[in-house]
Design an enzyme around this catalytic site. Sequence first.
Site, PDB file in Angstrom:
ATOM      1  N   ASP A  99     -21.778  51.072  35.360  1.00  0.00           N
ATOM      2  CA  ASP A  99     -21.479  51.906  34.191  1.00  0.00           C
ATOM      3  C   ASP A  99     -22.653  51.799  33.224  1.00  0.00           C
ATOM      4  OD1 ASP A  99     -20.072  53.078  31.799  1.00  0.00           O
ATOM      5  OD2 ASP A  99     -18.334  52.879  33.110  1.00  0.00           O
ATOM      6  N   ASN A 100     -22.898  52.841  32.459  1.00  0.00           N
ATOM      7  CA  ASN A 100     -23.942  52.746  31.418  1.00  0.00           C
ATOM      8  C   ASN A 100     -23.319  52.725  30.020  1.00  0.00           C
ATOM      9  OD1 ASN A 100     -23.116  55.358  31.112  1.00  0.00           O
ATOM     10  ND2 ASN A 100     -25.166  56.235  30.897  1.00  0.00           N
TER      11      ASN A 100
ATOM     12  N   ASP B 221     -27.383  53.659  34.582  1.00  0.00           N
ATOM     13  CA  ASP B 221     -27.071  55.087  34.461  1.00  0.00           C
ATOM     14  C   ASP B 221     -27.300  55.717  35.834  1.00  0.00           C
ATOM     15  OD1 ASP B 221     -27.001  57.790  33.999  1.00  0.00           O
ATOM     16  OD2 ASP B 221     -28.439  57.770  32.335  1.00  0.00           O
TER      17      ASP B 221
ATOM     18  N   LYS C  55     -25.803  66.294  33.635  1.00  0.00           N
ATOM     19  CA  LYS C  55     -26.696  65.456  34.451  1.00  0.00           C
ATOM     20  C   LYS C  55     -25.914  64.493  35.335  1.00  0.00           C
ATOM     21  CE  LYS C  55     -30.553  65.708  31.271  1.00  0.00           C
ATOM     22  NZ  LYS C  55     -31.174  65.055  30.132  1.00  0.00           N
TER      23      LYS C  55
ATOM     24  N   ASN D 141     -27.324  61.126  43.433  1.00  0.00           N
ATOM     25  CA  ASN D 141     -27.837  59.756  43.637  1.00  0.00           C
ATOM     26  C   ASN D 141     -26.821  58.890  44.379  1.00  0.00           C
ATOM     27  OD1 ASN D 141     -30.382  60.072  42.518  1.00  0.00           O
ATOM     28  ND2 ASN D 141     -29.693  59.554  40.438  1.00  0.00           N
TER      29      ASN D 141
ATOM     30  N   ALA E  78     -14.316  61.687  42.225  1.00  0.00           N
ATOM     31  CA  ALA E  78     -13.281  62.042  41.252  1.00  0.00           C
ATOM     32  C   ALA E  78     -13.572  63.422  40.699  1.00  0.00           C
ATOM     33  CB  ALA E  78     -13.261  61.018  40.119  1.00  0.00           C
TER      34      ALA E  78
ATOM     35  N   TYR F 248     -18.669  70.480  31.389  1.00  0.00           N
ATOM     36  CA  TYR F 248     -17.826  69.623  32.235  1.00  0.00           C
ATOM     37  C   TYR F 248     -17.399  70.359  33.502  1.00  0.00           C
ATOM     38  CZ  TYR F 248     -14.047  66.335  33.428  1.00  0.00           C
ATOM     39  OH  TYR F 248     -13.227  65.430  34.063  1.00  0.00           O
TER      40      TYR F 248
ATOM     41  N   ARG G 277      -8.184  62.943  23.149  1.00  0.00           N
ATOM     42  CA  ARG G 277      -7.206  63.528  24.083  1.00  0.00           C
ATOM     43  C   ARG G 277      -5.830  63.568  23.437  1.00  0.00           C
ATOM     44  NH1 ARG G 277      -9.653  60.341  28.411  1.00  0.00           N
ATOM     45  NH2 ARG G 277     -10.488  61.716  30.007  1.00  0.00           N
TER      46      ARG G 277
END
Length: 321
Positions: free
Chosen positions: A34-35, A59, A93, A101, A116, A147, A188
Amino acid sequence: MAQKRVLVSGAAGFLGSHLCEALIADGNHVVGVDNYSTGNSENLKGLNQEVRFSFIEHDICEPLEIDQLDYVFNFASPASPADYARLGPETLKVGSYGTINLLEVARWSGARFLHASTSECYGDPEVHPQPESYWGHVNPIGPRSVYDESKRFSEAAVMAYHRYYGVDTRMVRIFNTYGPRLQPTDGRVISNLMMQALQGEDLTVFGDGAQTRSFCYVSDLIDGILRLSKSEEHLPVNIGNPEEWTILECAREVLAVTGSKSRIRYEALPEDDPARRKPDITKAKELLGWSPEVSLREGLLLSLPYFEERARKNSGVQAAK
Ligand code: UDP
């Protein structure tokens, strides 16, 4: 899938962290990546105690060199409308460079791959409920497009790596999911309403509240994903709870569960907000023997202690100011 080495991107996120825990409980070694773009190190608290968990801060838009993997789960992306509105280019990105990647990692290590994906691939759907065969109704240039199109590109990339390079891929289309670790500030609907109710603030309902969503409790979703990961299905599978609620009904459930006296306040409907959303889960039922077990009322009750703790923390911060 016992004693496998598994990589999970987005491990510090809401779903990623729950998935890592479930994979460890299932006997795997998990490498989380995770970044912290939208993830939270607090979500890794329990995982950091596990000997079969390790973590790489990275990342995935940058290539990742890691081998001896049996499975790659790609869960990295901003996912709430507020987050991807703030992080538009980053969202595009991670769904393009990032997904490619990780597909390369799977390709060269011979690992299986589970991506996902999302109900947002259906956009503002003209078919209801949405089966996997529906191609969607997406605005490619609207505010949600960063998105939606990133996730649609990811699906194309996953299918291409499967077709052209023989990578053993899976794809889950995830519908609205909630539960502990949903970030209270990510905008949300469930997190907003629960926090507002617990803090005695007005509940913000956008538009007239007649738009619908179908809310899945996180444990049901993770169960469906694990089942899919063990199946041989390469085409997308919807995982979500088909119980459909208007947002106004959802706000009333939140008031009932929290016992809050908050009032409902109507605010402007965001641009391109889908009018309705409900998964057709026939495929998941038949293929995986899966269907959700937790009702919205039960799931909100299960989530209540988490949101209460967050609200207490907030009131501590307010008091200290
Ligand atoms: N929504 C709302 N009040 C809020 C946040 C969201 O009425 O405080 C609405 C939003 O307009 C949408 C639905 O709730 O119709 C679900 O929004 P969310 O951001 O949870 O995710 P989405 O399903 O749109 O990706």
